[in-house]
Design a protein around this motif. Structure first.
Motif, PDB file in Angstrom:
ATOM      1  N   LEU B 163     -59.474 103.633 -32.327  1.00 45.91           N
ATOM      2  CA  LEU B 163     -58.398 102.682 -32.007  1.00 45.91           C
ATOM      3  C   LEU B 163     -58.982 101.281 -31.850  1.00 45.91           C
ATOM      4  N   THR B 164     -58.409 100.322 -32.560  1.00 47.27           N
ATOM      5  CA  THR B 164     -58.893  98.946 -32.493  1.00 47.27           C
ATOM      6  C   THR B 164     -57.747  97.984 -32.194  1.00 47.27           C
ATOM      7  N   GLU B 166     -56.954  95.503 -34.003  1.00 42.14           N
ATOM      8  CA  GLU B 166     -56.255  95.252 -35.262  1.00 42.14           C
ATOM      9  C   GLU B 166     -55.167  96.303 -35.486  1.00 42.14           C
ATOM     10  N   ARG B 167     -55.531  97.580 -35.265  1.00 44.74           N
ATOM     11  CA  ARG B 167     -54.564  98.665 -35.468  1.00 44.74           C
ATOM     12  C   ARG B 167     -53.375  98.503 -34.531  1.00 44.74           C
ATOM     13  N   THR B 170     -51.061  95.563 -35.719  1.00 38.84           N
ATOM     14  CA  THR B 170     -50.240  95.805 -36.909  1.00 38.84           C
ATOM     15  C   THR B 170     -49.154  96.850 -36.673  1.00 38.84           C
ATOM     16  N   CYS B 171     -49.158  97.438 -35.465  1.00 35.74           N
ATOM     17  CA  CYS B 171     -48.164  98.470 -35.155  1.00 35.74           C
ATOM     18  C   CYS B 171     -46.826  97.830 -34.831  1.00 35.74           C
ATOM     19  N   LEU B 178     -47.376 105.266 -32.167  1.00 31.50           N
ATOM     20  CA  LEU B 178     -48.674 105.169 -32.850  1.00 31.50           C
ATOM     21  C   LEU B 178     -49.612 106.278 -32.384  1.00 31.50           C
ATOM     22  N   GLU B 182     -51.256 108.762 -35.145  1.00 31.26           N
ATOM     23  CA  GLU B 182     -52.666 108.503 -35.435  1.00 31.26           C
ATOM     24  C   GLU B 182     -53.617 109.404 -34.650  1.00 31.26           C
TER      25      GLU B 182
END
Lengths: 249, 249
Positions: B163-164, B166-167, B170-171, B178, B182
């Motif tokens: 998990l970052t 960035e992720r 963008t969610c 998420l 994921e």
DNA sequence: TAGTGGTCTAGACCACATA
DNA sequence: ATGTGGTCTAGACCACTAC
């Protein structure tokens, strides 16, 4: 294709929902009062001319909504705030260390209780007209000697005719239990709006906190059967040693 | 399914409870994932060698706990936070005027996302050992352009590997949706402790409020199936234009 | 038309409380 | 021993959705 439906009524209501409504009517009318047993499932089935299973499903839903309480081997009872297990159901403030074991505030001081005219917001909350007579109660609840809650309560005057500060002061259990026995008003649902606010001088004085310090504002509207608003309550909670606990499923 | 425990064992477990536990096991193991249909009642009855009515009662309870979702004519589905109807189920902050119509915060800014060692209180909340690796996320949620919520989130590192920031950025939907897609983690229950606190400089800076002003502190522990804690979240809510809404039955 | 969940019934039996 | 709610079953039929 025949466009007309087989039945003219677009409202389809299962039998058990109709039974549920009938039971609710008996609760509301006072045929069965808080704490009392209601007739057995078999009796109700006979009365309504349906099977026991249908009555059961109606009662299941009412029990899930905390209006009825089933006790195996004994019967089905009208729920009450006097019940030891569910006392102070709507009071969510618990000490930071350990949880309140179904006992309420140790001390309850009635600051005042008087008849006033409903302001616009009070009238709106209680579904009254502006200027109608309401009872206004102010009290302080203490846990372990320290004041923790200041509450202003507004009640419609008519259903609570005869309520005095003395009567409130001599009440041992929850206020809602008193309402049931003395005024035949049972609170079944409550909505709370919670905010963080700064303590005013009045708050600070009564709760022994600093002016401007953070206080939890808890504004509650409590409802009886049929979603009729019957109480407006504005609470101010100290949350330095306690917290408002909300568990969500 | 009928266990032969007809001895002095005080543990009596109805059949439908055993079925419920088996279904729960399948949910937990991932045999049926969030959003998917589970087998029909008839199929499950055949699989478990019980009547359809018994399966029905087990599913009824799971549906009441928001783990399953029944849809007449279509089947029974595993509940999901991606569902339009129940999005942001655990977010109780609503605007003072009108209630949020199932839409969440318009803007979500990730301030940081990093790996840290669990402090004592974080470890305790997540049932980890002190010093275990956890992910720490800080973000600000805005409604209508104005920042309203600052959240610090701690997650156990192992289940959320990869998990970052960035992720997260963008969610589009809820963070919990998420987590389901994921990381195969479904949050089913949450406990919140609510307090009023004074804004620190950090709070004031990120939420555009005055230092020392009142903020609602919302400390949440979220659980997956089987009451395993999987997230600690400390939120700070502005409550000048919004409020925390709690409806109690 | 077929399959799903939703309702309703009738009956058997179990667990619990009380007398 | 009786009466209460709790469980379990089997079957019929209804309402909704999809094909």
């Amino acid at each position: 294709m025949v466009s007309a439906a087989a039945h003219a009524t677009p409202t389809f209501s299962p039998l058990y929902q109709q039974i549920k409504a009938l039971i609710l009517g008996s609760l509301r009318s006072g045929e069965w009062k808080p704490g009392e047993v209601i007739p057995s499932e078999i009796e109700l089935a006979a009365r309504f001319r349906v099977s026991q299973g249908t009555v059961r499903k109606a009662i299941d839903e009412l029990a899930a909504e905390n209006l009825l309480l089933r006790r195996q081997g004994k019967g089905t009872f009208v729920a009450t705030h006097a019940e030891q297990q569910v006392q102070f159901r709507f009071l969510k403030l618990v000490p930071d260390s350990g949880s309140r074991g179904s006992e309420g505030p140790a001390q309850r001081d009635i600051i005042e209780c008087r008849r006033v005219r409903a302001s616009a917001d009070v009238a709106k909350a209680l579904a009254l007209r502006c200027g109608d007579t309401v009872l206004q109660v102010r009290r302080v609840l203490s846990f372990g000697g320290a004041p923790a809650i200041l509450e202003d309560i507004w009640l419609p005057a008519a259903p609570f005719k005869g309520l005095t500060a003395e009567r409130l002061a001599t009440c041992k259990g929850p206020m809602y239990a008193l309402f049931e026995t003395e005024f035949n008003v049972r609170m079944v649902r409550a909505e709370e709006k919670i905010r963080a606010v700064a303590a005013t001088e009045t708050h600070a004085d009564l709760l022994k906190v600093a002016v401007g310090g953070p206080l939890l504002s808890v504004e509650r509207i409590a409802y009886t059967y049929q979603r009729e608003p019957m109480e407006l309550r504005k609470g101010y909670y100290r949350t330095d040693t306690h917290h408002y606990q909300n568990d969500m499923n």
